[in-house]
Design an enzyme around this catalytic site. Structure first.
Site, short mmCIF file in Angstrom:
data_model
loop_
_atom_site.label_atom_id
_atom_site.label_comp_id
_atom_site.label_asym_id
_atom_site.label_seq_id
_atom_site.Cartn_x
_atom_site.Cartn_y
_atom_site.Cartn_z
N LYS A 101 -3.53 1.53 10.32
CA LYS A 101 -3.97 2.79 10.90
C LYS A 101 -5.45 3.08 10.62
O LYS A 101 -6.08 3.84 11.36
CB LYS A 101 -3.07 3.92 10.41
CG LYS A 101 -1.65 3.71 10.91
CD LYS A 101 -0.79 4.92 10.86
CE LYS A 101 0.51 4.73 11.62
NZ LYS A 101 1.31 3.56 11.15
C1 LIG Z 1 2.29 2.90 11.93
C2 LIG Z 1 2.71 1.56 11.49
C3 LIG Z 1 3.41 0.68 12.36
C4 LIG Z 1 3.83 1.08 13.77
O1 LIG Z 1 2.74 1.21 14.65
P1 LIG Z 1 2.94 1.99 16.03
O2 LIG Z 1 1.59 2.10 16.63
O3 LIG Z 1 3.51 3.33 15.68
O4 LIG Z 1 3.88 1.18 16.86
C5 LIG Z 1 3.73 -0.58 11.90
N1 LIG Z 1 3.44 -0.96 10.63
C6 LIG Z 1 2.78 -0.16 9.78
C7 LIG Z 1 2.50 -0.63 8.39
C8 LIG Z 1 2.39 1.13 10.16
O5 LIG Z 1 1.74 1.93 9.29
#
Ligand SMILES: *Cc1c(COP(=O)(O)O)cnc(C)c1O
Length: 487
Positions: A101
């Site tokens: 993120k």
């Molecule tokens: C948020 C997240 C995801 C999922 O990503 P999306 O964009 O919501 O599909 C997968 N793995 C981790 C570690 C995350 O923090």
């Protein structure tokens, strides 16, 4: 058409729909050749510039430099590791909070500052977020000390890991607040949604000079930066001589809210040579069912798994894919979303699902399979992966067995193994090995036994000063907001 700065500031369209890129952006083979040799920063500029026309070049460049500077990220920003002849892993977790993120939440605050300037906004922005773990910390790191913006994060008191909790309660910055909520993630999120939709409260805030905004993945300003690393990964494989320029690759994406994988779809639409998009889920396998049957049905049990960032039953960004795949059919998407709200399900017709399956392949990994994959990948490649990435690699194995496709494939790695060290250590050494240990002790043991370094941001977190120890009931969240703003 809404200009970029407004889409970023509003987050969601006035009719409740999501903003989508309207400009037809396409990088042809000559562009692609150029882009394959670019640094991450140069590539980011090239891509963002084609989607954004209301922020001046010099500002855009400084946003990119502020977001991906060395110190926050390694020089390559998103390194890629070769696993086997066909599989490479794109590591998106080298940012300040060790989860993917950061790739978007390091630059979204820059976009917001820039958008405030373009809009000549006089109010301060208050970012409110409920988090199940990763988003809150990444948003705090991105927005800390940003001028004209304050950020407040609510997390479920007992609903995040020790590591995630410590990451948040030790957060520095003069414009941040972190409060635990007595309840689960849904309670915290419902509380935040109520604040957003309380007209009176919003008007009161405006009178005091604050406008509410959100940082979740339905904001187009969070999706756009995620397109960059798909092109970057492709260029990396070209430079490593794994693929020839122009040949197609597959991407595997561990998916929750469908943001990350949608960014890959947008990259493909913008000219990136992608053969298959492989959508990997955990036991909350609602997307697997959707792509295999055409019915999206959330009338099912919510499962808490060891890949918690993917524990989601309503993948908000799927709406954008439906919009695109239906030829921008507003009425169709609106019917689906209304049915989802009212009955918890909707179906699309055969033709739609067939056209999705031209480029989409979906499956899921059970808890046992996820743990086994962590162990197998470590034993086979001497490579540590977190449970979310393990879901991706497990689903990739299923894909190869089912299709025999040997196209070069990139699996997206979404978190550092040390962010979920407990699960990783348990998968590798068994539950006895971690008995009675806290997450910090487990990480130190994991690091020693695998001879891998703990990322600096996760090191000695338990020794940092706790600066946010507020806890509140869901009914008191508005009071917490006012307390934070001093009104
Ligand atoms: C948020 C997240 C995801 C999922 O990503 P999306 O964009 O919501 O599909 C997968 N793995 C981790 C570690 C995350 O923090």
């Amino acid at each position: 058409m809404v200009p970029f700065h407004q889409a970023v500031l509003q987050g969601i369209a006035p009719d409740g729909g999501l903003f989508v890129p309207t400009q037809e952006v396409y990088f042809d083979s000559l562009d692609l050749a150029d882009m394959s040799s670019m640094t991450y920063e140069a590539l980011a500029f090239t891509i963002i510039k084609r989607f954004v026309d209301d922020i001046p070049d010099n500002r855009l460049m400084s946003f990119i430099k502020n977001a991906y500077y060395q110190g926050a990220f390694p020089p390559t920003v998103a390194p890629i590791s070769r696993m086997s002849k066909t599989l490479s892993v794109l590591e998106l977790w080298h940012g300040p909070t060790c989860a993917f993120k950061d790739m978007a939440l390091q630059i979204l605050p820059e976009f917001m500052v820039g958008s405030l300037a373009v809009a000549d906004e006089k109010n301060e922005i208050l970012i409110l977020t409920a988090t199940s773990g990763d988003t809150g910390k990444a948003a705090l790191e991105g927005f800390k000390n940003k001028k004209g913006i304050k950020i407040m994060v609510f997390y479920p008191e007992n609903g995040v890991s020790e590591m995630q909790k410590y990451q948040m309660i030790t957060q520095e910055g003069d414009n941040v607040s972190v409060v635990a909520v007595r309840g689960n993630f849904d309670d915290a999120q419902t509380g935040v949604k109520e604040i957003f939709t309380d007209k009176e409260f919003n008007e009161m805030l405006l009178q005091k000079g604050y406008r509410l905004s959100s940082a979740n993945s339905i904001n187009w300003g969070r999706l756009l930066p995620q397109i960059i690393y798909y092109f970057y990964a492709y260029g990396s494989l070209v430079r490593q001589d794994v693929i020839k320029l122009g040949s197609k690759v597959n991407f595997v994406v561990p998916t929750g809210n469908f943001g990350n994988i949608l960014a890959c779809y947008y990259a493909m639409k913008a000219g990136l040579p992608v053969a298959k998009l492989i959508c990997a889920s955990n036991d909350n396998n609602i997307l697997t069912d959707f792509f295999n049957t055409g019915t999206y049905d959330k009338n099912r049990e919510f499962v808490t798994t060891i890949s918690p960032a993917m524990d989601i039953l309503v993948s908000s960004n799927l709406e954008r894919l439906l919009y695109d795949i239906s030829g921008e059919d507003d009425a169709f998407v609106s019917r689906c979303m209304t049915a989802l709200k009212e009955n918890g399900l909707y179906s699309v017709d055969k033709r739609t699902i067939n056209s999705l399956n031209n480029f989409m392949w979906a499956s899921y990994a059970t808890e046992e399979e996820t743990k086994d994959t962590i162990k197998n990948v470590y034993e086979k490649y001497n490579y540590l992966i977190d449970p979310h990435t393990a879901v991706g690699i497990n689903v990739y194995d299923k894909y190869v067995i089912s299709t025999g496709d040997m196209t070069k494939t990139i699996c997206v790695s979404t978190a550092s193994p040390f962010k979920f060290g407990k699960t990783v250590a348990e998968s590798l050494f068994g539950p006895e090995a971690i008995e009675g240990m806290n997450e910090f002790e487990i990480n130190r043991m994991l690091s020693e036994r695998t001879n891998s370094p703990i990322p600096t941001p996760l090191m000695d977190l338990d020794k940092k000063k706790v600066v946010h120890n507020g806890v509140c009931d869901t009914s008191k969240m508005k009071d917490e907001v006012m307390k934070f703003l001093g009104i």
